[in-house]
Design a protein around this motif. Structure first.
Motif, PDB file in Angstrom:
ATOM      1  N   SER A 174       0.824  -1.223   0.000  1.00 31.72           N
ATOM      2  CA  SER A 174       0.000   0.000   0.000  1.00 31.72           C
ATOM      3  C   SER A 174       0.851   1.262   0.000  1.00 31.72           C
ATOM      4  CB  SER A 174      -0.939  -0.007   1.210  1.00 31.72           C
ATOM      5  OG  SER A 174      -0.211   0.139   2.424  1.00 31.72           O
ATOM      6  N   ARG A 175       2.097   1.162   0.471  1.00 29.99           N
ATOM      7  CA  ARG A 175       3.015   2.315   0.495  1.00 29.99           C
ATOM      8  C   ARG A 175       3.894   2.363  -0.758  1.00 29.99           C
ATOM      9  NH1 ARG A 175       3.940   0.425   5.904  1.00 29.99           N
ATOM     10  NH2 ARG A 175       6.007  -0.280   5.251  1.00 29.99           N
ATOM     11  N   GLY A 176       3.582   1.486  -1.719  1.00 29.31           N
ATOM     12  CA  GLY A 176       4.358   1.473  -2.956  1.00 29.31           C
ATOM     13  C   GLY A 176       5.580   0.591  -2.899  1.00 29.31           C
ATOM     14  N   GLY A 177       5.678  -0.237  -1.855  1.00 26.96           N
ATOM     15  CA  GLY A 177       6.824  -1.125  -1.729  1.00 26.96           C
ATOM     16  C   GLY A 177       6.672  -2.364  -2.589  1.00 26.96           C
ATOM     17  N   VAL A 178       7.803  -2.972  -2.942  1.00 25.64           N
ATOM     18  CA  VAL A 178       7.808  -4.165  -3.780  1.00 25.64           C
ATOM     19  C   VAL A 178       7.684  -5.407  -2.913  1.00 25.64           C
ATOM     20  CG1 VAL A 178       9.194  -5.552  -5.364  1.00 25.64           C
ATOM     21  CG2 VAL A 178       9.168  -3.068  -5.600  1.00 25.64           C
ATOM     22  N   VAL A 179       6.728  -6.278  -3.246  1.00 21.99           N
ATOM     23  CA  VAL A 179       6.514  -7.496  -2.459  1.00 21.99           C
ATOM     24  C   VAL A 179       6.564  -8.738  -3.359  1.00 21.99           C
ATOM     25  CG1 VAL A 179       5.185  -6.347  -0.651  1.00 21.99           C
ATOM     26  CG2 VAL A 179       4.007  -7.229  -2.675  1.00 21.99           C
ATOM     27  N   SER A 180       7.126  -8.596  -4.544  1.00 26.59           N
ATOM     28  CA  SER A 180       7.203  -9.733  -5.470  1.00 26.59           C
ATOM     29  C   SER A 180       8.521  -9.671  -6.233  1.00 26.59           C
ATOM     30  CB  SER A 180       6.038  -9.702  -6.457  1.00 26.59           C
ATOM     31  OG  SER A 180       6.095  -8.530  -7.261  1.00 26.59           O
ATOM     32  N   GLN A 181       8.796 -10.734  -6.941  1.00 29.59           N
ATOM     33  CA  GLN A 181       9.993 -10.767  -7.776  1.00 29.59           C
ATOM     34  C   GLN A 181       9.802  -9.850  -8.992  1.00 29.59           C
ATOM     35  OE1 GLN A 181      12.919 -12.424  -7.104  1.00 29.59           O
ATOM     36  NE2 GLN A 181      11.945 -12.817  -5.132  1.00 29.59           N
ATOM     37  N   PRO A 182      10.865  -9.252  -9.499  1.00 26.95           N
ATOM     38  CA  PRO A 182      10.723  -8.376 -10.673  1.00 26.95           C
ATOM     39  C   PRO A 182      10.284  -9.170 -11.900  1.00 26.95           C
ATOM     40  CG  PRO A 182      13.038  -8.754 -10.175  1.00 26.95           C
ATOM     41  CD  PRO A 182      12.268  -9.327  -9.029  1.00 26.95           C
ATOM     42  N   PRO A 183       9.369  -8.634 -12.691  1.00 24.65           N
ATOM     43  CA  PRO A 183       8.947  -9.331 -13.907  1.00 24.65           C
ATOM     44  C   PRO A 183      10.030  -9.233 -14.978  1.00 24.65           C
ATOM     45  CG  PRO A 183       7.906  -7.186 -13.810  1.00 24.65           C
ATOM     46  CD  PRO A 183       8.667  -7.348 -12.523  1.00 24.65           C
ATOM     47  N   PHE A 184       9.858  -9.990 -16.044  1.00 20.64           N
ATOM     48  CA  PHE A 184      10.804  -9.967 -17.159  1.00 20.64           C
ATOM     49  C   PHE A 184      10.970  -8.528 -17.657  1.00 20.64           C
ATOM     50  CE2 PHE A 184      11.848 -10.180 -21.685  1.00 20.64           C
ATOM     51  CZ  PHE A 184      12.894 -11.098 -21.684  1.00 20.64           C
ATOM     52  N   GLY A 185      12.231  -8.089 -17.784  1.00 17.58           N
ATOM     53  CA  GLY A 185      12.510  -6.721 -18.218  1.00 17.58           C
ATOM     54  C   GLY A 185      12.957  -5.809 -17.093  1.00 17.58           C
ATOM     55  N   TYR A 186      12.820  -6.305 -15.848  1.00 22.20           N
ATOM     56  CA  TYR A 186      13.247  -5.532 -14.685  1.00 22.20           C
ATOM     57  C   TYR A 186      14.209  -6.364 -13.837  1.00 22.20           C
ATOM     58  CZ  TYR A 186       9.748  -1.817 -15.271  1.00 22.20           C
ATOM     59  OH  TYR A 186       9.016  -0.749 -15.737  1.00 22.20           O
TER      60      TYR A 186
END
Length: 478
Positions: A151-163
């Protein structure tokens, strides 16, 4: 002496005291002190696996299968703690009862030793209930924490292809980011997900996990808002049944802190084309695969109704004839009409003779997809001019880049808007190209009936079956 088996489980978040080596060391010591034989083949270990579902623990299932052998291979199963056996009371009760009553094999926790009286049964049940509560509560706390971070814009998953991950946020991976842009451009230029996947595989490009690209891999990339600077998450965490997040009510999308790879205009143009393509199959979605390649396309020449599959699943019949409305039977074997249609396609291609539906001959308006691509190229012109004026590019570099971009704009503009009906030569060239590409798919034994049907629908408006003459007439669309 009695023979023992050992079951050891460690999940990814366990501390070092729960490590497989630590558990096995303690179990070996207990076996030696209690004069139990512990053969190596009866040591079963599941690493990095949750204890909440027994059917997802391969070594646990192998141990249960071994325990069912006659005569019984061991007399007792040793655990470091009961929580290692199961964190689900239902699984625990089922498997322990089966082992103790049907197999005559006891289950012992070496660090939670209990007696054989009635009180011990109650204590064991309480320990298992506390373990299950801890597991469920931990899962809820983890989910709550991840939702708050998201909700605060933090990343909670693995980066998708291209990142790639950089200091806790997604950052464009230069090599693969350009591949993502190519995928979007190819799709807007008219290529399908299957064609794009084949192209990527031929280029030797692999997914984040090192696998070859498939239709669904490309579709996932095309529908992922991460590429326009957004973050997406299911409200209930990861939902394996809704990988593409089609359930809008269960999907959260917020602004991320990372750099977009795809412009919002390009992304929205792709979503529109995806939606338009799906309209072709509103009744025949993935959950209802197409049984035969001509489904919905073959019409009765007597009444105009569609030919549908009859009970035998081997033939087609006029839908209205089956209801008693049409007076002319159009029953024909599916294999036979499939062959007739393919032969007709080849004949039309060879003789360059095409019947085009009236609707397809209407003037074609500017494609919104092409319009977006033209606008994108114009923005590139502005940027390279700014780079020249800022002294970043030389005059020669500016001229070279401008010429390339302008050529691309001219090419797109030529496709963009046709205010007058197409010439017969243009029509023949367009349909010929589609038939040639389509025949490779239609004649392949490896192609599904659904894909064959989709391929035909991309350039065939309808197929008229004339039963008395035993021939088909194909009407094409532009």
């Amino acid at each position: 002496m009695k023979t023992a088996a050992a079951y050891i489980r460690v999940s990814t978040d366990d501390q070092i005291e729960y490590s497989p080596d630590s558990q096995l060391k303690a179990i070996r010591k207990y076996a030696k002190e209690h004069e139990l034989i512990l053969p190596e083949e009866f040591i079963f270990i599941d690493e990095g696996i949750s204890g909440r579902k027994a059917d997802k623990r391969p070594s646990f299932q192998r141990m249960i299968g071994t325990a069912k052998l006659k005569p019984k291979p061991f007399d007792v199963i040793l655990l470091w703690k009961f929580s290692r056996f199961a964190r689900n009371r239902q699984d625990s009760i089922v498997y322990k009862s089966m082992l103790r009553k049907q197999c005559g094999i006891d289950v012992v926790s070496i660090s939670e030793q209990l007696g054989e009286d009635n009180t011990s049964i109650l204590i064991e049940a309480l320990i298992e209930a506390m373990d299950e509560y801890y597991s469920l509560n931990l899962a809820e706390e983890v989910k709550r924490g991840m939702n708050e971070k998201f909700s605060r814009g933090g990343v909670v998953s693995q980066p998708p292809f291209g990142y790639k991950m950089d200091n806790g946020i997604f950052a464009p991976d230069k090599a693969n980011a350009s591949v993502v842009q190519m995928i979007y451009d190819d799709y807007l230029s008219g290529m399908g997900a299957r064609q794009i996947a084949a192209k990527l595989n031929d280029m030797g490009i692999r997914s984040t996990k090192g696998n070859k690209f498939e239709n669904r891999t490309v579709e996932y990339i095309l529908t992922n808002p991460t590429y326009i600077g957004k973050l997406r998450r299911s409200r209930n965490g990861r939902d394996s049944l809704d990988r593409f997040h089609q359930n809008a009510e269960n999907t959260l999308i917020i602004d991320g802190k990372h750099q977009p790879i795809i412009s919002k205009e390009i992304y929205e143009a792709v979503q529109k084309r995806l939606a338009d393509n799906k309209k072709l199959y509103t009744r025949y979605s993935r959950h209802e695969p197409v049984e035969f390649m001509l489904k919905g396309l073959v019409k009765c020449d007597n009444c105009g109704a569609t030919l549908t599959m009859i009970a035998s699943h081997k033939s087609l019949q006029c839908h209205q004839y089956a209801k008693g409305v049409c007076k002319v039977s159009h029953c024909i074997k599916i294999d036979k009409i499939n062959t007739s249609v393919i032969e007709k396609l080849k004949s039309d291609f060879e003789h360059q003779s095409f019947e085009v539906s009236v609707e397809s001959r209407s003037p074609v308006r500017t494609s919104p997809d092409v319009a977006v691509m033209i606008e994108r190229e114009k923005k590139k012109l502005s940027r390279i001019r700014e780079a020249y004026e800022a002294g970043i590019d030389s005059l020669e570099e500016y001229r070279e880049n401008k010429q390339k971009i302008q050529s691309r704009i001219d090419e797109l503009t030529a496709q963009a808007e046709v205010s007058a009906p197409r010439s017969e030569a243009d029509i023949k060239e367009l349909i010929s190209g589609r038939i040639k590409a389509g025949l490779d798919i239609l004649e392949s034994d490896e192609t599904s009936e659904t894909l064959k049907n989709m391929t035909l629908r991309s350039f065939v408006d309808r197929i008229i079956f004339m039963k008395p003459k035993g021939i088909v007439e194909i009407f094409y669309k532009l």
